[in-house]
Design a protein around this motif. Structure first.
Motif, mmCIF file in Angstrom:
data_model
loop_
_atom_site.group_PDB
_atom_site.id
_atom_site.type_symbol
_atom_site.label_atom_id
_atom_site.label_comp_id
_atom_site.label_asym_id
_atom_site.label_seq_id
_atom_site.Cartn_x
_atom_site.Cartn_y
_atom_site.Cartn_z
ATOM 1 N N GLU A 1 7.438 -8.006 2.256
ATOM 2 C CA GLU A 1 5.995 -7.312 2.376
ATOM 3 C C GLU A 1 5.898 -5.883 1.542
ATOM 4 O OE1 GLU A 1 4.579 -7.555 6.517
ATOM 5 O OE2 GLU A 1 3.972 -9.476 5.894
ATOM 6 N N ASN B 1 0.667 -1.220 -0.028
ATOM 7 C CA ASN B 1 -0.035 -0.154 0.028
ATOM 8 C C ASN B 1 0.898 1.411 0.144
ATOM 9 O OD1 ASN B 1 0.998 -0.554 2.596
ATOM 10 N ND2 ASN B 1 -1.003 -0.687 3.509
ATOM 11 N N GLY C 1 3.700 2.129 14.081
ATOM 12 C CA GLY C 1 4.654 1.383 13.481
ATOM 13 C C GLY C 1 5.852 0.715 14.285
ATOM 14 N N LYS C 2 5.136 0.333 15.587
ATOM 15 C CA LYS C 2 5.925 -0.113 16.808
ATOM 16 C C LYS C 2 6.325 -1.509 16.500
ATOM 17 C CE LYS C 2 2.582 0.433 19.827
ATOM 18 N NZ LYS C 2 1.491 1.137 19.166
ATOM 19 N N THR C 3 5.260 -2.459 15.967
ATOM 20 C CA THR C 3 5.362 -3.779 15.708
ATOM 21 C C THR C 3 6.175 -3.847 14.348
ATOM 22 O OG1 THR C 3 3.213 -4.423 16.503
ATOM 23 C CG2 THR C 3 4.124 -5.923 14.799
ATOM 24 N N SER C 4 5.932 -2.917 13.526
ATOM 25 C CA SER C 4 6.828 -3.080 12.219
ATOM 26 C C SER C 4 8.456 -2.703 12.617
ATOM 27 C CB SER C 4 6.540 -1.717 11.216
ATOM 28 O OG SER C 4 5.155 -1.775 11.014
ATOM 29 N N GLN D 1 3.200 -9.871 19.030
ATOM 30 C CA GLN D 1 1.760 -9.333 19.689
ATOM 31 C C GLN D 1 0.616 -10.341 19.635
ATOM 32 O OE1 GLN D 1 1.012 -5.718 17.547
ATOM 33 N NE2 GLN D 1 -0.718 -5.134 18.980
ATOM 34 N N ASN E 1 -2.251 3.154 18.026
ATOM 35 C CA ASN E 1 -2.511 2.191 16.985
ATOM 36 C C ASN E 1 -1.916 2.590 15.749
ATOM 37 O OD1 ASN E 1 -5.571 1.326 18.644
ATOM 38 N ND2 ASN E 1 -3.510 0.121 18.527
ATOM 39 N N GLY E 2 -1.094 1.647 15.049
ATOM 40 C CA GLY E 2 -0.460 2.185 13.547
ATOM 41 C C GLY E 2 0.588 2.937 13.552
#
Ligand SMILES: Nc1ncnc2c1ncn2[C@@H]1O[C@H](COP(=O)(O)OP(=O)(O)OP(=O)(O)O)[C@@H](O)[C@H]1O
Ligand SMILES: [Mg+2]
Lengths: 318, 423
Positions: free
Chosen positions: B423, A18, A45-48, A87, A42-43
């Motif tokens: 990805e 995207n 970018g922590k997990t990324s 997570q 939320n969103g």
């Protein structure tokens, strides 16, 4: 203390599906032996970010250095070095709790006897020992999260990445985990990078906190310093029942000492130290304009207020 | 001295490493075994389905053969005749004529039918036999009439001997021998009676070999049925690996020092175990339904077993490109069905196209598919009684083809499933 464990240089992640920039030219140093709290809505970018740090996600550009060496996901030494608790809980449903941990432990080449001891020790601590022989699919949601946690820590890693591990845990387990992590970091000089929505825990647990939004690190400091520089005291949120104009804001700012006032839709946001004492005065001004306050919300100075003032968002949006 | 220590250390770390490789691979294999044996769906697909198919086909095409009422008999008449005074007797010839003339009426009014169809040959020659067995699939019995047959029949005191050659494992052999015995005894008695007296015995020496079989449609299809079970393993290998990706447990393994080879090795080991169970169950069933195998079950089993590794490899290739378990299992079915159909090409008489030839051994286009190569080999072992030394070329080809499949599977899984995600 200031020896660097992980050095992140100009790290960027753009998802090709995207074309979304999840991490934007990020620079960050994480020190050995510290607990680093990563806060962000939320969103953010922590997990990324964490997935890139553990080598599961390919970065678009930039560098990640562990002890000065560039991240090489195929290096066995590095793999022994780091642990990651994702997570979303992942485990083998058709294996028992013990078998799940045994598989992971064996791949780390932990001798059988020691592995057995470690598994039992961890399971006891995480209150999972009675579920040892249960199939993982038969565990409750919270138990599954505890198993997920144990799987990331079984090899006693030097650097531990924890993504939202406090979610869905009961207070008992939360406390155990809290103590465990404190212990883990201080006694064994291990490094922990943790994301959480639970501001109080991050505040109490972390040596330093980084605030991330839209892939950018807005601030990095100790919780104390963050509160002092970005906190500007408490936040008072007043909901007004009718339309009002900027004049009202100016009036409040002039009459009450040391406040900054903002308008958001039907709400007035007031940042000030010791807000409680000033509430009557402010209410007077508003009522004097013929308006009524329909709701009041007071947020005491905390990381949460830092967060809100930096990102303009509340953390507990989920 | 220092060098020695160095060497010792190296050796110690090497053995430690080997220990690690085995332990990890083995642990992963056990993990998969537990997972599949705890999933009922798997047992249905891998064991029950092929077994039911085998039973079904066994009932239709197989069954102990006893309904055959006429027999193909190969006769080697070595009888040189016997001259007494001026009369020369050719009793061997007479016996053959008698056999050829025996008929049985099926029902009143129906045309009588021969019991024996006779093929005569001068010498006990391998190529004659080969022709009858391999081309006609229909030789039931071989009769050898000795040189002194006429002489012995003429001299009442002696025992008359003939030799019959056949495969005692086939029901048709037993039936044909007993029919032959009756006619043969009557013939000898009648001849001796006409000459005057009868004191000697008529003896049949049975020479048992494992080559004169009676091949049924079922026999030709058995290897295919065993192999369909193994082909089904594509489904479970690809699904279990893709689910590991889908449910993120693969990421857990990715984080550990485990390498692709351990994962692939462990999964292949599990597949080998499953295949072993399948091979034993399916061959046992085929035997129960009257599989006229004359070759070594062990050799046939080993061939199928090696072939099974290429099925895990195909499963891995599919998993490399699938993101969801359900997709992997659909793709696997789509791949397995034509793969399975092609194994029957030789049975249907569809010839392979030669690719290359080494020392007269032809490697055909379909042999690229290990299923085909293995089916062909198993038929050669079980129907034609060939041994490992007859099949060296095919055996080596099978191993090479399998290794290539595995290597491709390993590389693809490693690239598409175990690298950091783009990805
Ligand atoms: N695989 C992906 N492909 C495309 N976009 C993605 C992908 N994963 C995450 N994103 C997007 O990247 C951004 C950062 O996501 P990320 O999961 O890193 O956030 P987060 O801070 O962990 O959020 P949360 O608090 O909800 O866990 C989000 O906008 C998300 O939609
Ligand atoms: Mg996240």
């Amino acid at each position: 203390m200031t020896e660097t464990a992980i050095q992140i240089q100009n790290l960027t992640k753009i998802y090709s599906t995207n074309n979304l920039k999840a991490i934007d030219s990020l620079d960050l140093a994480i020190y050995k032996g510290e607990i680093f709290g990563l806060l962000g809505p939320n969103g953010a970018g922590k997990t990324s970010l964490i997935r890139m740090l553990v080598g599961l996600l390919k970065s678009s550009s930039g560098q990640i250095l562990f002890d000065g060496d560039e991240l090489n996901i195929n290096s066995s030494r590095l793999k022994h070095h780091i642990g990651y608790v994702p997570q979303e809980a992942a485990f083998w449903k058709n294996l028992t709790v013990y078998e799940n941990l045994n598989v992971i432990g064996t791949t780390y080449n932990i001798p059988s006897k020691e592995l057995k001891e470690r598994i039992n020790h961890l399971l006891e601590g995480l209150y999972l020992i009675d579920q040892k022989k249960k199939l993982a699919s038969k565990l409750s949601g919270g138990m599954q999260r505890r198993l997920n946690l144990a799987m990331g820590m079984i090899h006693n890693p030097q650097i531990l990445f924890l993504d939202e591990v406090f979610v869905g845990l009961d207070p008992q387990t939360r406390n155990y985990l809290y103590d465990y992590l404190r212990d883990f970091a201080s006694k064994e000089n291990k490094t922990i990078i943790i994301t959480s929505h639970l501001m109080e825990i991050v505040d109490a647990l972390s040596d330093r906190v980084g605030i991330l939004d839209l892939g950018k690190m807005l601030a990095v400091d100790t919780p104390e310093n963050l509160k002092n520089t970005h906190g500007k005291g408490d936040i008072l949120e007043l909901e007004i029942d009718k339309e009002f104009d900027e004049d009202l804001l100016n009036k409040i700012e002039k009459s009450v000492k040391d406040v900054s006032v903002e308008k958001k839709d039907q709400d007035i946001f007031i940042k000030t130290l010791n807000a409680i004492a000033k509430i009557p005065e402010i209410l007077n001004i508003i009522e004097g304009e013929g308006l009524t306050v329909s709701d009041v919300k007071l947020t005491k100075q905390s990381l949460e207020t830092v967060f809100i003032s930096l990102t303009g968002k509340e953390l507990r949006g989920d | 001295m220092k060098d020695k220590d160095n060497f010792k250390n190296k050796l110690a770390s090497l053995t430690k490493n080997i220990g690690y490789e085995f332990r990890t691979t083995f642990t992963i294999s056990i993990k998969y075994l537990k997972e599949i044996f705890r999933s009922k769906l798997f047992l249905i697909i891998a064991i029950m389905l092929p077994a039911v198919l085998m039973i079904f086909m066994g009932v239709i095409f197989g069954g102990p053969i006893s309904a055959v009422q006429s027999y193909n008999i190969l006769v080697i008449n070595e009888d040189i005749g016997y001259t007494n005074d001026t009369t020369t007797y050719q009793f061997g010839e007479s016996l053959i004529n008698t056999l050829g003339n025996v008929t049985y009426p099926l029902e009143e009014g129906e045309v009588p039918m021969n019991i024996f169809y006779i093929f005569e040959t001068d010498v006990y020659n391998q190529s004659t036999e080969d022709f009858l067995i391999y081309e006609e699939h229909g030789l039931h019995l071989t009769l050898i009439i000795p040189e002194n047959f006429s002489e012995v029949v003429f001299n009442f005191d002696n025992d008359v001997r003939v030799t019959v050659v056949g495969d005692p494992l086939t029901g048709v052999y037993q039936n044909s021998v007993s029919t032959f015995t009756t006619i043969y005894n009557e013939f000898v008695d009648a001849v001796r009676f006409s000459l005057g007296d009868d004191t000697g015995q008529s003896v049949i020496e049975e020479h048992h070999i494992g080559i004169v079989g009676n091949t049924t449609v079922f026999d030709l299809m058995v290897p295919g049925f065993v192999i369909i079970g193994i082909v089904m393993n594509i489904v479970f290998v690809s699904t279990i690996l893709t689910e590991e990706y889908e449910l993120k447990t693969l990421e857990k393994l990715q984080l550990t020092p485990m390498r692709t080879i351990h994962l692939i090795g462990g999964l292949s080991l599990t597949q080998l175990f499953v295949a072993l169970v399948q091979i034993i169950v399916l061959f046992a069933l085929s035997l129960a339904f009257g599989y006229n195998a004359i070759g070594s079950y062990v050799l046939a089993g080993v061939i199928v077993w090696i072939m099974s590794l290429s099925m895990s490899a195909i499963g891995m290739m599919i998993a490399a490109f699938s993101k969801k378990g359900t997709i992997a299992s659909s793709i696997s079915s789509v791949v397995a069905i034509p793969l399975y159909m092609i194994t029957f090409f030789p049975v249907w008489g569809i010839e392979t196209i030669p690719m290359f030839q080494i020392n007269g051994n032809v490697f055909g286009v379909f042999d690229i598919l290990p299923t085909n190569l293995a089916t062909r080999m198993v038929n050669q072992v079980m129907i034609y009684g060939q041994t490992l030394s007859d099949l060296t070329f095919e055996f080596v080809s099978l191993i090479i083809v399998t290794v290539i499949y595995l290597a491709i599977g390993l590389v693809l899984v490693s690239i598409f499933k175990l690298r950091p995600k783009k990805e």
